[in-house]
Write an enzyme that holds these catalytic residues in place. Structure first.
Site, PDB file in Angstrom:
ATOM      1  CE  LYS A 266     -12.099  -3.713   3.633  1.00 43.05           C
ATOM      2  NZ  LYS A 266     -10.768  -3.263   3.270  1.00 43.05           N
TER       3      LYS A 266
ATOM      4  CD  GLN B  73      -9.354  -0.900   0.761  1.00 44.77           C
ATOM      5  OE1 GLN B  73     -10.047  -0.976   1.764  1.00 44.77           O
ATOM      6  NE2 GLN B  73      -8.921  -1.972   0.113  1.00 44.77           N
TER       7      GLN B  73
ATOM      8  CG  ASP C 113      -6.183  -3.659   7.410  1.00 41.41           C
ATOM      9  OD1 ASP C 113      -7.117  -4.487   7.371  1.00 41.41           O
ATOM     10  OD2 ASP C 113      -6.009  -2.785   6.543  1.00 41.41           O
TER      11      ASP C 113
END
Ligand code: NAD
Length: 315
Positions: free
Chosen positions: A81, A126, A149
């Site tokens: 990422k 994460q 997200d």
């Protein structure tokens, strides 16, 4: 509202069908049986290039990534990422919290600081988190307009209400819709079957397909005769987390098959939830690797840019 329309409203002009017109120098993407490979690497590159252009004119978009586990796979995902942000000329910062030292309250406090920091436009924690830390509590502590997200209640609600232009959408299912759109796959009026009902893939995937005017069936581990249900699909999205669960017997001739699953086999190779023998019957298939995975990262860039831009415009 359909995804591409909402993106257009936000200034992301994504032409549908652009990848179906294959330039003559490209290798043939069809297998001998005529199954088209829906190449997520090419599609993701297209989205990343779009983000790289937009960030030049729209100004900075910064992602803060929190890594709070020792899981080697999580570190690999985070590194991918961060690399993608750099390549697109976007900034990111990695905040590492050693797994042994992390507590729920410390994570919430860290997120609150990032929520209040105007230079941070997106926050990503994460997953998975270490045992004993509530994933829900951590996700819900992220400000909805920085929840890149798209997992928090506010954005989940907007997605299911169809208010896509105000929502930050989960990257994997949104990436699937963009991939299909770039290849000119029509969803309007089609029967889409989604295998899997998880909060991060199956459910939002079904919601997005519904907003594309598909007729949607959701199948899951308690669905009797999964094969029969899948064989009714014009578009079959498989997110079951079970290696090669779906083979050619599950697929209607000419159907478009999207394989979200990703698994490491004992001999170190990658495979999906779909058996490669479906190429003998499907009209199109996303490969693993190189299908849905690259789209997930590309959509994270796009979400962060959208988050920055929406805030700039006071939406
Ligand atoms: P999950 O385990 O949370 O959910 C799996 C879902 O599949 C459940 O709803 C379950 O009911 C259903 N299911 C399980 N076994 C089934 C069976 N035999 N028949 C029918 N349904 C069944 O998984 P998830 O987080 O939704 O992820 C699914 C897969 O997608 C995993 O392989 C994951 O690694 C992968 N994934 C890939 C990306 C990407 O970027 N490529 C992103 C997220 C998840």
């Amino acid at each position: 509202m359909r995804l591409f329309d909402s993106m257009r409203q936000d200034g992301f002009e994504i032409p549908t069908g652009i990848l179906s017109a294959k330039p003559s120098h490209e290798p043939d993407q069809k297998t001998a049986s005529g199954c088209l490979s829906l190449d997520g690497r090419i599609a993701a590159q297209w989205v990343r290039q779009l983000c790289a252009e937009k960030v030049k004119s729209w100004g900075p978009a910064h992602l803060a990534v929190i890594l709070a586990s020792d899981d080697p796979a999580s570190r690999i995902y985070v590194n991918h990422k961060i690399k993608a942000f750099k390549e697109a000329g976007m900034s990111s910062s990695l905040i590492e919290v050693p797994a042994g030292m992390v507590s729920e309250s410390a994570l919430v406090e860290l997120i609150c600081q990032l929520n209040d920091d105007p230079s941070v436009h997106g926050i990503l924690v994460q997953l998975p988190l270490p045992h004993g830390i509530s994933q829900t509590k951590i996700i819900e502590s992220i400000r909805p307009d920085k929840d890149v997200d798209g997992f928090a209640n506010h954005n989940v609600g907007l997605l299911h209400q169809g208010r896509l232009s105000r929502a930050l959408l989960p990257c994997t299912p949104a990436g699937v819709v963009v991939l299909l759109g770039l290849y000119g796959v029509t969803l309007h009026g089609k029967h889409a079957v989604v295998v899997g009902r998880s909060a991060i893939v199956g459910k939002p995937m079904s919601g997005l397909l519904l907003h594309e005017d598909a007729t949607v069936t959701i199948a899951h581990s308690k669905t009797p005769d999964l094969k029969k249900v899948c064989r009714e699909a014009d578009v079959l999205v498989v997110a079951a987390g079970k290696p090669e669960l779906v083979n050619r017997d599950f697929v209607k001739s000419g159907a478009v098959v999207v394989d979200v699953g990703i698994h490491r086999t004992p001999d170190g190779k990658l495979c999906g939830d779909v058996h490669p023998d479906v190429t003998g019957v499907a009209g199109a298939l996303t490969p693993v690797p190189g299908g849905v995975g690259p789209m997930t990262i590309a959509m994270l860039l796009l979400n962060t840019l959208r988050a920055a831009h929406l805030r700039q415009r006071g939406r």
